[in-house]
Scaffold this active site. Structure first.
Site, PDB file in Angstrom:
ATOM      1  N   TYR A   1      75.715 -18.829 117.316  1.00  0.00           N
ATOM      2  CA  TYR A   1      74.470 -18.967 118.078  1.00  0.00           C
ATOM      3  C   TYR A   1      74.778 -18.372 119.441  1.00  0.00           C
ATOM      4  CZ  TYR A   1      70.146 -21.713 118.734  1.00  0.00           C
ATOM      5  OH  TYR A   1      68.855 -22.134 118.902  1.00  0.00           O
TER       6      TYR A   1
ATOM      7  N   HIS B   1      90.160 -27.723 126.355  1.00  0.00           N
ATOM      8  CA  HIS B   1      89.050 -26.926 126.887  1.00  0.00           C
ATOM      9  C   HIS B   1      89.278 -26.724 128.392  1.00  0.00           C
ATOM     10  CE1 HIS B   1      84.968 -25.990 128.272  1.00  0.00           C
ATOM     11  NE2 HIS B   1      84.769 -25.539 127.043  1.00  0.00           N
TER      12      HIS B   1
ATOM     13  N   HIS C   1      90.001 -20.997 109.142  1.00  0.00           N
ATOM     14  CA  HIS C   1      88.699 -20.446 109.519  1.00  0.00           C
ATOM     15  C   HIS C   1      88.980 -19.119 110.224  1.00  0.00           C
ATOM     16  CE1 HIS C   1      84.427 -20.689 110.682  1.00  0.00           C
ATOM     17  NE2 HIS C   1      84.787 -20.248 111.873  1.00  0.00           N
TER      18      HIS C   1
ATOM     19  N   SER D   1      87.288 -20.217 105.370  1.00  0.00           N
ATOM     20  CA  SER D   1      85.886 -20.021 105.774  1.00  0.00           C
ATOM     21  C   SER D   1      85.872 -18.840 106.741  1.00  0.00           C
ATOM     22  CB  SER D   1      85.315 -21.285 106.418  1.00  0.00           C
ATOM     23  OG  SER D   1      86.157 -21.747 107.450  1.00  0.00           O
TER      24      SER D   1
ATOM     25  N   ALA E   1      73.743 -33.447 126.169  1.00  0.00           N
ATOM     26  CA  ALA E   1      74.711 -33.086 127.215  1.00  0.00           C
ATOM     27  C   ALA E   1      75.941 -32.382 126.686  1.00  0.00           C
ATOM     28  CB  ALA E   1      75.135 -34.350 127.973  1.00  0.00           C
TER      29      ALA E   1
ATOM     30  N   ARG F   1      78.390 -27.613 122.371  1.00  0.00           N
ATOM     31  CA  ARG F   1      77.647 -27.709 123.630  1.00  0.00           C
ATOM     32  C   ARG F   1      77.172 -26.322 124.042  1.00  0.00           C
ATOM     33  NH1 ARG F   1      80.771 -28.198 129.139  1.00  0.00           N
ATOM     34  NH2 ARG F   1      80.867 -25.961 128.657  1.00  0.00           N
TER      35      ARG F   1
ATOM     36  N   GLN G   1      90.449  -6.620 124.913  1.00  0.00           N
ATOM     37  CA  GLN G   1      89.301  -7.544 124.945  1.00  0.00           C
ATOM     38  C   GLN G   1      89.757  -8.990 124.788  1.00  0.00           C
ATOM     39  OE1 GLN G   1      86.413  -6.544 121.945  1.00  0.00           O
ATOM     40  NE2 GLN G   1      85.682  -4.771 123.093  1.00  0.00           N
TER      41      GLN G   1
ATOM     42  N   PHE H   1      89.324 -12.125 127.510  1.00  0.00           N
ATOM     43  CA  PHE H   1      88.463 -13.254 127.169  1.00  0.00           C
ATOM     44  C   PHE H   1      89.229 -14.571 127.082  1.00  0.00           C
ATOM     45  CE2 PHE H   1      86.513 -15.846 123.744  1.00  0.00           C
ATOM     46  CZ  PHE H   1      85.297 -16.108 124.356  1.00  0.00           C
TER      47      PHE H   1
ATOM     48  N   ASP I   1      78.029 -22.501 126.242  1.00  0.00           N
ATOM     49  CA  ASP I   1      78.368 -22.098 127.606  1.00  0.00           C
ATOM     50  C   ASP I   1      77.089 -21.769 128.361  1.00  0.00           C
ATOM     51  OD1 ASP I   1      81.246 -22.153 127.759  1.00  0.00           O
ATOM     52  OD2 ASP I   1      81.184 -20.620 126.197  1.00  0.00           O
TER      53      ASP I   1
ATOM     54  N   GLU J   1      83.700 -16.639 109.869  1.00  0.00           N
ATOM     55  CA  GLU J   1      82.647 -16.713 110.898  1.00  0.00           C
ATOM     56  C   GLU J   1      82.107 -15.320 111.200  1.00  0.00           C
ATOM     57  OE1 GLU J   1      83.269 -19.471 114.164  1.00  0.00           O
ATOM     58  OE2 GLU J   1      82.648 -17.905 115.548  1.00  0.00           O
TER      59      GLU J   1
ATOM     60  N   LYS K   1      82.862 -37.024 119.043  1.00  0.00           N
ATOM     61  CA  LYS K   1      82.169 -36.209 118.035  1.00  0.00           C
ATOM     62  C   LYS K   1      82.399 -36.790 116.639  1.00  0.00           C
ATOM     63  CE  LYS K   1      83.114 -32.014 120.709  1.00  0.00           C
ATOM     64  NZ  LYS K   1      83.769 -30.708 120.688  1.00  0.00           N
TER      65      LYS K   1
HETATM   66  P1  FAD Z   1      82.155 -30.015 124.195  1.00  0.00           P
HETATM   67  O1  FAD Z   1      83.215 -30.350 123.208  1.00  0.00           O
HETATM   68  O2  FAD Z   1      80.906 -30.786 124.185  1.00  0.00           O
HETATM   69  O3  FAD Z   1      82.760 -30.106 125.652  1.00  0.00           O
HETATM   70  C1  FAD Z   1      83.876 -29.298 126.037  1.00  0.00           C
HETATM   71  C2  FAD Z   1      84.774 -30.059 127.006  1.00  0.00           C
HETATM   72  O4  FAD Z   1      84.069 -30.288 128.211  1.00  0.00           O
HETATM   73  C3  FAD Z   1      85.196 -31.396 126.462  1.00  0.00           C
HETATM   74  O5  FAD Z   1      86.434 -31.292 125.795  1.00  0.00           O
HETATM   75  C4  FAD Z   1      85.254 -32.260 127.689  1.00  0.00           C
HETATM   76  O6  FAD Z   1      86.539 -32.290 128.200  1.00  0.00           O
HETATM   77  C5  FAD Z   1      84.337 -31.591 128.672  1.00  0.00           C
HETATM   78  N1  FAD Z   1      83.077 -32.395 128.739  1.00  0.00           N
HETATM   79  C6  FAD Z   1      81.865 -32.040 128.229  1.00  0.00           C
HETATM   80  N2  FAD Z   1      80.953 -32.992 128.477  1.00  0.00           N
HETATM   81  C7  FAD Z   1      81.601 -33.988 129.130  1.00  0.00           C
HETATM   82  C8  FAD Z   1      81.203 -35.232 129.654  1.00  0.00           C
HETATM   83  N3  FAD Z   1      79.945 -35.696 129.557  1.00  0.00           N
HETATM   84  N4  FAD Z   1      82.156 -35.998 130.244  1.00  0.00           N
HETATM   85  C9  FAD Z   1      83.427 -35.558 130.356  1.00  0.00           C
HETATM   86  N5  FAD Z   1      83.850 -34.374 129.892  1.00  0.00           N
HETATM   87  C10 FAD Z   1      82.952 -33.601 129.285  1.00  0.00           C
HETATM   88  N6  FAD Z   1      79.576 -20.890 121.827  1.00  0.00           N
HETATM   89  C11 FAD Z   1      78.310 -20.423 121.617  1.00  0.00           C
HETATM   90  O7  FAD Z   1      77.563 -20.198 122.584  1.00  0.00           O
HETATM   91  N7  FAD Z   1      77.844 -20.185 120.350  1.00  0.00           N
HETATM   92  C12 FAD Z   1      78.591 -20.426 119.245  1.00  0.00           C
HETATM   93  O8  FAD Z   1      78.140 -20.205 118.114  1.00  0.00           O
HETATM   94  C13 FAD Z   1      79.933 -20.913 119.427  1.00  0.00           C
HETATM   95  N8  FAD Z   1      80.730 -21.181 118.359  1.00  0.00           N
HETATM   96  C14 FAD Z   1      81.978 -21.736 118.563  1.00  0.00           C
HETATM   97  C15 FAD Z   1      82.748 -22.094 117.454  1.00  0.00           C
HETATM   98  C16 FAD Z   1      84.012 -22.669 117.617  1.00  0.00           C
HETATM   99  C17 FAD Z   1      84.811 -23.066 116.405  1.00  0.00           C
HETATM  100  C18 FAD Z   1      84.525 -22.875 118.937  1.00  0.00           C
HETATM  101  C19 FAD Z   1      85.891 -23.476 119.138  1.00  0.00           C
HETATM  102  C20 FAD Z   1      83.761 -22.531 120.051  1.00  0.00           C
HETATM  103  C21 FAD Z   1      82.488 -21.967 119.882  1.00  0.00           C
HETATM  104  N9  FAD Z   1      81.671 -21.633 120.970  1.00  0.00           N
HETATM  105  C22 FAD Z   1      80.397 -21.138 120.764  1.00  0.00           C
HETATM  106  C23 FAD Z   1      82.167 -21.784 122.353  1.00  0.00           C
HETATM  107  C24 FAD Z   1      81.769 -23.135 122.985  1.00  0.00           C
HETATM  108  O9  FAD Z   1      80.374 -23.204 123.108  1.00  0.00           O
HETATM  109  C25 FAD Z   1      82.424 -23.205 124.357  1.00  0.00           C
HETATM  110  O10 FAD Z   1      83.814 -23.310 124.243  1.00  0.00           O
HETATM  111  C26 FAD Z   1      81.862 -24.266 125.314  1.00  0.00           C
HETATM  112  O11 FAD Z   1      82.458 -24.076 126.601  1.00  0.00           O
HETATM  113  C27 FAD Z   1      82.154 -25.699 124.921  1.00  0.00           C
HETATM  114  O12 FAD Z   1      81.397 -26.108 123.843  1.00  0.00           O
HETATM  115  P2  FAD Z   1      81.924 -27.378 122.983  1.00  0.00           P
HETATM  116  O13 FAD Z   1      80.967 -27.735 121.955  1.00  0.00           O
HETATM  117  O14 FAD Z   1      83.320 -27.145 122.606  1.00  0.00           O
HETATM  118  O15 FAD Z   1      81.843 -28.470 124.157  1.00  0.00           O
END
Ligand code: FAD
Length: 305
Positions: A53, A156, A273, A19, A130, A111, A219, A223, A113, A21, A172
């Site tokens: 996004y 993370h 991916h 896939s 959240a 989630r 870069q 990052f 950033d 991206e 999840k």
């Molecule tokens: P989550 O998995 O929800 O949380 C990340 C970590 O934070 C968890 O592992 C946990 O340890 C901790 N945490 C969160 N909430 C709680 C809680 N309530 N209690 C305890 N611990 C908690 N970013 C963008 O802006 N746009 C994108 O399109 C994008 N695409 C991505 C695609 C991939 C494949 C990946 C790996 C990352 C992508 N990101 C993107 C980056 C991502 O948004 C960031 O890494 C962000 O910091 C975490 O999002 P997440 O969904 O992984 O978070």
């Protein structure tokens, strides 16, 4: 050289799925480059292509426009990334519905950033979802979508330990995620160890390695630690002194990515991916090496022979 290695089998391409991206373009010039890339990669028949996004939900319209164009003008299946940042639940639900009405059936649920950037403290919207797990639940409430989520082989940066990190991935999956895509990484042992931890925790969905071809080492190095991925010393050594030599940099980048992907194939990985950065060449070459071929190119090759 052992011709019987798994990655050297003539039918290897039948066993691998890929896939790609993309990110939504900001200008006409970037849009043209994206579409050149899409056109070049489309014949490789990826399982899906995903569109990111922007930070803080800043690309909502551009992401939607890109996804729509992929749906209307290509035979590709798009997956829309979505985040929870700076949005109330009802706003996120509206975006989900918008994509669903468009005909989108695949999502990458994150989630996200904070708008201030990676590494700043994350504060959920008071009425928002959240984290990634809650967003997966919201998506499942709207339709039976194919939902990918993130996974972090080096955990993370906000996770205090691997147990917390894996626990979030489990939440999840429990809410309906069908696949995890990893943050990029360069040490395949870390990926393998993470998958073992996840399996021990009862997580059985595919954990697909996210591969980042290193188009620009400086870069990537800047990052990576904020993104939860370390640049090993051996990798820095390989790119050392190439900042002003783009041709050699590109050759080294392709060798590094090929080495990583072929090693993962030897370890039994069948799904990849690619973070394309909207550029086709490196990804196209790596796919070629693992037997993912454009049928048009193969037909042209046999006609020429
Ligand atoms: P989550 O998995 O929800 O949380 C990340 C970590 O934070 C968890 O592992 C946990 O340890 C901790 N945490 C969160 N909430 C709680 C809680 N309530 N209690 C305890 N611990 C908690 N970013 C963008 O802006 N746009 C994108 O399109 C994008 N695409 C991505 C695609 C991939 C494949 C990946 C790996 C990352 C992508 N990101 C993107 C980056 C991502 O948004 C960031 O890494 C962000 O910091 C975490 O999002 P997440 O969904 O992984 O978070």
């Amino acid at each position: 050289m052992n011709q019987f290695r798994f990655s050297r089998r003539p039918d290897i391409g039948d066993k691998i799925r890929v896939s790609f991206e993309f990110f939504p373009p900001k200008s006409d010039e970037m849009e043209a480059r994206l579409w050149d890339t899409v056109t070049r990669l489309e014949p490789l028949k990826p399982k899906f292509v995903s569109v990111t996004y922007g930070a803080g939900g800043s690309t909502r319209e551009r992401t939607a426009r890109t996804v729509k164009r992929i749906l209307n003008e290509t035979a590709l299946t798009p997956a829309a990334h979505m985040t929870c940042v700076n949005a109330a639940r009802h706003e996120v639900d509206e975006v989900i519905q918008e994509f669903a009405d468009m005909g989108v059936t695949r999502f990458v649920a994150l989630r996200g950033d904070p708008a201030e950037g990676v590494g700043a403290a994350y504060r959920p919207h008071p009425d928002g979802y959240a984290n990634g797990a809650e967003l997966v639940g919201a998506l499942k409430g709207v339709g039976d979508f194919d939902i990918s989520v993130s996974a972090y082989p080096e955990k993370h940066p906000e996770s205090p330990d691997f147990a917390t990190d894996i626990d979030m991935l489990k939440r999840k999956v429990d809410n309906g995620a069908t696949r995890a895509i990893t943050q990029f990484f360069f040490d395949n042992d870390l990926y393998e160890r993470y998958v073992e931890r996840a399996r021990r925790a009862g997580i059985y969905i595919p954990i697909v390695p996210g591969i980042l071809p290193v188009h620009n080492f400086t870069q990537v190095a800047n990052f990576s630690s904020r993104a939860g991925a370390l640049v090993p010393a051996w990798l820095a050594e390989r790119f050392d002194g190439l900042q002003k030599d783009p041709q050699t940099h590109a050759l080294v980048a392709s060798a590094v990515a090929a080495e990583q992907v072929l090693d993962l194939v030897e370890r039994g990985v069948g799904d990849f991916h690619f973070y394309t950065m909207n550029r086709a060449d490196l990804v196209f070459a790596i796919c070629h090496m693992i037997g993912i071929r454009s049928h048009e190119a193969e037909a042209a090759g046999s006609a020429a022979a």
